[in-house]
Design a protein around this motif. Structure first.
Motif, PDB file in Angstrom:
ATOM      1  N   SER A 207       0.976  -1.095   0.212  1.00 15.17           N
ATOM      2  CA  SER A 207       0.077   0.031  -0.189  1.00 15.17           C
ATOM      3  C   SER A 207       0.761   1.312   0.061  1.00 15.17           C
ATOM      4  O   SER A 207       0.447   2.279  -0.769  1.00 15.17           O
ATOM      5  CB  SER A 207      -0.956   0.020   1.233  1.00 15.17           C
ATOM      6  OG  SER A 207      -0.355  -0.376   2.525  1.00 15.17           O
ATOM      7  N   PHE A 208       1.979   1.360   0.888  1.00 21.74           N
ATOM      8  CA  PHE A 208       2.598   2.567   0.912  1.00 21.74           C
ATOM      9  C   PHE A 208       3.491   2.745  -0.616  1.00 21.74           C
ATOM     10  O   PHE A 208       3.924   3.774  -0.864  1.00 21.74           O
ATOM     11  CB  PHE A 208       3.655   2.578   1.857  1.00 21.74           C
ATOM     12  CG  PHE A 208       2.882   3.313   3.123  1.00 21.74           C
ATOM     13  CD1 PHE A 208       2.715   4.594   3.264  1.00 21.74           C
ATOM     14  CD2 PHE A 208       2.613   2.403   4.090  1.00 21.74           C
ATOM     15  CE1 PHE A 208       2.224   5.015   4.730  1.00 21.74           C
ATOM     16  CE2 PHE A 208       1.959   3.000   5.379  1.00 21.74           C
ATOM     17  CZ  PHE A 208       1.798   4.216   5.675  1.00 21.74           C
ATOM     18  N   VAL A 209       3.644   1.662  -1.231  1.00 19.25           N
ATOM     19  CA  VAL A 209       4.363   1.774  -2.778  1.00 19.25           C
ATOM     20  C   VAL A 209       3.251   2.517  -3.619  1.00 19.25           C
ATOM     21  O   VAL A 209       3.749   2.954  -4.680  1.00 19.25           O
ATOM     22  CB  VAL A 209       4.835   0.309  -3.002  1.00 19.25           C
ATOM     23  CG1 VAL A 209       5.391   0.502  -4.561  1.00 19.25           C
ATOM     24  CG2 VAL A 209       5.942  -0.264  -2.207  1.00 19.25           C
TER      25      VAL A 209
ATOM     26  N   VAL B 166      -2.933  12.896   7.930  1.00 23.06           N
ATOM     27  CA  VAL B 166      -3.734  12.224   8.677  1.00 23.06           C
ATOM     28  C   VAL B 166      -4.208  10.866   7.982  1.00 23.06           C
ATOM     29  O   VAL B 166      -4.433   9.797   8.539  1.00 23.06           O
ATOM     30  CB  VAL B 166      -5.065  13.141   8.190  1.00 23.06           C
ATOM     31  CG1 VAL B 166      -6.524  12.474   8.701  1.00 23.06           C
ATOM     32  CG2 VAL B 166      -4.837  14.363   9.307  1.00 23.06           C
ATOM     33  N   PHE B 167      -4.326  10.739   6.547  1.00 19.79           N
ATOM     34  CA  PHE B 167      -4.420   9.632   5.812  1.00 19.79           C
ATOM     35  C   PHE B 167      -3.314   8.405   6.365  1.00 19.79           C
ATOM     36  O   PHE B 167      -3.869   7.370   6.484  1.00 19.79           O
ATOM     37  CB  PHE B 167      -4.387   9.805   4.222  1.00 19.79           C
ATOM     38  CG  PHE B 167      -5.758  10.418   3.788  1.00 19.79           C
ATOM     39  CD1 PHE B 167      -6.872   9.875   3.948  1.00 19.79           C
ATOM     40  CD2 PHE B 167      -5.707  11.775   3.229  1.00 19.79           C
ATOM     41  CE1 PHE B 167      -7.985  10.599   3.291  1.00 19.79           C
ATOM     42  CE2 PHE B 167      -6.935  12.304   2.877  1.00 19.79           C
ATOM     43  CZ  PHE B 167      -7.945  11.542   2.978  1.00 19.79           C
ATOM     44  N   ASP B 168      -2.203   8.941   6.367  1.00 17.79           N
ATOM     45  CA  ASP B 168      -1.254   8.030   6.727  1.00 17.79           C
ATOM     46  C   ASP B 168      -1.176   7.385   8.047  1.00 17.79           C
ATOM     47  O   ASP B 168      -1.105   6.162   8.167  1.00 17.79           O
ATOM     48  CB  ASP B 168       0.158   8.616   6.618  1.00 17.79           C
ATOM     49  CG  ASP B 168       0.639   8.670   5.070  1.00 17.79           C
ATOM     50  OD1 ASP B 168      -0.096   8.185   4.138  1.00 17.79           O
ATOM     51  OD2 ASP B 168       1.772   9.331   4.871  1.00 17.79           O
ATOM     52  N   ASP B 169      -1.308   8.314   9.206  1.00 19.72           N
ATOM     53  CA  ASP B 169      -1.269   7.891  10.455  1.00 19.72           C
ATOM     54  C   ASP B 169      -2.610   7.295  11.023  1.00 19.72           C
ATOM     55  O   ASP B 169      -2.486   6.415  11.675  1.00 19.72           O
ATOM     56  CB  ASP B 169      -1.025   9.076  11.281  1.00 19.72           C
ATOM     57  CG  ASP B 169       0.525   9.619  10.962  1.00 19.72           C
ATOM     58  OD1 ASP B 169       1.232   8.850  10.360  1.00 19.72           O
ATOM     59  OD2 ASP B 169       0.673  10.748  11.303  1.00 19.72           O
TER      60      ASP B 169
ATOM     61  N   VAL C 178      -2.107   3.369   8.414  1.00 16.58           N
ATOM     62  CA  VAL C 178      -1.243   2.710   9.741  1.00 16.58           C
ATOM     63  C   VAL C 178      -2.028   1.974  10.478  1.00 16.58           C
ATOM     64  O   VAL C 178      -2.077   0.703  10.847  1.00 16.58           O
ATOM     65  CB  VAL C 178      -0.318   3.674  10.620  1.00 16.58           C
ATOM     66  CG1 VAL C 178       0.348   2.948  11.586  1.00 16.58           C
ATOM     67  CG2 VAL C 178       0.760   4.158   9.647  1.00 16.58           C
ATOM     68  N   GLN C 179      -3.362   2.462  10.718  1.00 13.05           N
ATOM     69  CA  GLN C 179      -4.288   1.635  11.512  1.00 13.05           C
ATOM     70  C   GLN C 179      -4.753   0.324  10.655  1.00 13.05           C
ATOM     71  O   GLN C 179      -4.936  -0.924  11.234  1.00 13.05           O
ATOM     72  CB  GLN C 179      -5.522   2.373  11.942  1.00 13.05           C
ATOM     73  CG  GLN C 179      -5.197   3.773  12.742  1.00 13.05           C
ATOM     74  CD  GLN C 179      -4.163   3.523  13.877  1.00 13.05           C
ATOM     75  OE1 GLN C 179      -4.416   2.627  14.590  1.00 13.05           O
ATOM     76  NE2 GLN C 179      -3.006   4.386  13.970  1.00 13.05           N
ATOM     77  N   MET C 180      -5.094   0.760   9.423  1.00  9.06           N
ATOM     78  CA  MET C 180      -5.600  -0.341   8.603  1.00  9.06           C
ATOM     79  C   MET C 180      -4.345  -1.570   8.531  1.00  9.06           C
ATOM     80  O   MET C 180      -4.567  -2.800   8.741  1.00  9.06           O
ATOM     81  CB  MET C 180      -5.651   0.064   7.073  1.00  9.06           C
ATOM     82  CG  MET C 180      -5.911  -1.195   6.023  1.00  9.06           C
ATOM     83  SD  MET C 180      -4.285  -1.851   5.379  1.00  9.06           S
ATOM     84  CE  MET C 180      -3.587  -0.439   4.418  1.00  9.06           C
ATOM     85  N   GLN C 181      -3.120  -1.275   8.478  1.00  9.05           N
ATOM     86  CA  GLN C 181      -1.923  -2.143   8.401  1.00  9.05           C
ATOM     87  C   GLN C 181      -1.872  -2.967   9.905  1.00  9.05           C
ATOM     88  O   GLN C 181      -1.220  -4.002   9.811  1.00  9.05           O
ATOM     89  CB  GLN C 181      -0.626  -1.412   8.066  1.00  9.05           C
ATOM     90  CG  GLN C 181      -0.525  -0.690   6.692  1.00  9.05           C
ATOM     91  CD  GLN C 181       0.935  -0.567   6.404  1.00  9.05           C
ATOM     92  OE1 GLN C 181       1.674  -0.016   7.098  1.00  9.05           O
ATOM     93  NE2 GLN C 181       1.135  -0.912   5.162  1.00  9.05           N
ATOM     94  N   ARG C 182      -2.201  -2.334  10.884  1.00 10.38           N
ATOM     95  CA  ARG C 182      -2.174  -3.088  12.253  1.00 10.38           C
ATOM     96  C   ARG C 182      -3.237  -4.119  12.310  1.00 10.38           C
ATOM     97  O   ARG C 182      -2.745  -5.193  12.688  1.00 10.38           O
ATOM     98  CB  ARG C 182      -2.387  -1.943  13.208  1.00 10.38           C
ATOM     99  CG  ARG C 182      -1.662  -0.976  13.745  1.00 10.38           C
ATOM    100  CD  ARG C 182      -1.907   0.109  14.704  1.00 10.38           C
ATOM    101  NE  ARG C 182      -2.341  -0.628  16.000  1.00 10.38           N
ATOM    102  CZ  ARG C 182      -2.871  -0.126  17.132  1.00 10.38           C
ATOM    103  NH1 ARG C 182      -3.248   1.257  17.118  1.00 10.38           N
ATOM    104  NH2 ARG C 182      -3.122  -0.801  18.192  1.00 10.38           N
TER     105      ARG C 182
ATOM    106  N   ALA D 162      -1.867   9.793  -0.687  1.00  9.39           N
ATOM    107  CA  ALA D 162      -1.963   9.120   0.555  1.00  9.39           C
ATOM    108  C   ALA D 162      -3.270   8.535   0.745  1.00  9.39           C
ATOM    109  O   ALA D 162      -3.306   7.458   1.347  1.00  9.39           O
ATOM    110  CB  ALA D 162      -1.471  10.160   1.554  1.00  9.39           C
ATOM    111  N   ALA D 163      -4.204   9.370   0.200  1.00 10.25           N
ATOM    112  CA  ALA D 163      -5.647   8.741   0.453  1.00 10.25           C
ATOM    113  C   ALA D 163      -5.911   7.656  -0.507  1.00 10.25           C
ATOM    114  O   ALA D 163      -6.705   6.720   0.140  1.00 10.25           O
ATOM    115  CB  ALA D 163      -6.713  10.036   0.177  1.00 10.25           C
TER     116      ALA D 163
END
Length: 219
Positions: free
Chosen positions: A12-14, A100-103, A107-111, A163-164
């Motif tokens: 996703s971050f790519v 905001v979208f990242d953190d 990141v919550q989705m990745q958790r 990011a979104a």
């Protein structure tokens, strides 16, 4: 010398620098990180403190972290509109929304996804519950923030939308927006119809079987 971007199409971050590269028509070579390319795995281990991707190589320049890669591209490559506006006030808004979208979503989705990859004994139900709660609060905040807007910041497509796109694409898979957040859901759909975003979605499509929670039959 051609730029080299290290990553995986499903990561996703790519997606963030890929979207920026496609938006601004910048040529590059994609360096796949997977077991079939051990030389790239070795390289990313040296490029990133944790071996995570993306990372960009431009001659003797090595840039890691998705936002930094996008800023680097703005400074040195491409001729299209920069992903970070030149006006410092607008740049602040774009960076803020990207964070905001990242953190608070990405990141919550990745958790939540990361927990699904653990063995049953190592799972963290409280952490997953907290991540869902924070995503829900973030969705509610974004629902109000995006009222009357086509894009997330500055009246045009920026780093905030880079990011979104992955945050909301995968975020809706693990914490659906349903009918409670129609403005946010409509924004997500606009992102998916953007050619640069549609391209990264299609490039990632062959790997959906690897999504640990099961990819929905949509998007």
């Amino acid at each position: 010398m051609t730029l080299e971007l290290y990553g995986h199409p499903f990561a996703s971050f790519v997606w963030k620098p890929l979207i920026a590269l496609y938006e601004r028509g910048i040529p590059f070579t994609f360096k796949m990180i997977d077991p079939d390319h051990p030389e790239n795995q070795v390289r990313i281990a040296a490029l990133s403190p944790t071996g995570q991707f993306p990372a960009l190589i431009d001659g003797d320049k090595e840039i890691t972290q998705s936002n930094a890669v996008i800023e680097y591209l703005d400074l040195f490559h491409g001729h299209g509109m920069p992903m970070i506006p030149d006006d410092p006030r607008q740049a602040l808004e774009a960076r803020m929304m990207a964070d905001v979208f990242d953190d608070y979503v990405h990141v919550q989705m990745q958790r939540i996804v990361g927990d699904a990859l653990r063995s049953k004994e190592e799972r963290d139900p409280r952490g997953v519950t907290d991540a869902h709660a924070l995503m829900d609060r973030s969705y509610a905040w974004l629902e109000l923030r995006l009222q009357g807007k086509q894009w997330a910041a500055c009246g045009r497509f920026t780093i905030a939308d880079c990011a979104a796109a992955p945050a909301l694409f995968y975020g809706d898979w693990v914490h659906p927006m349903a009918e409670r957040f129609p403005v946010l859901a409509a924004y997500r759909q606009r992102l998916l119809t953007r050619p640069s975003v549609a391209r990264v979605v299609d490039e990632a499509r062959p790997y959906r079987r690897f999504f640990p929670l099961g990819a929905p039959d949509r998007d």
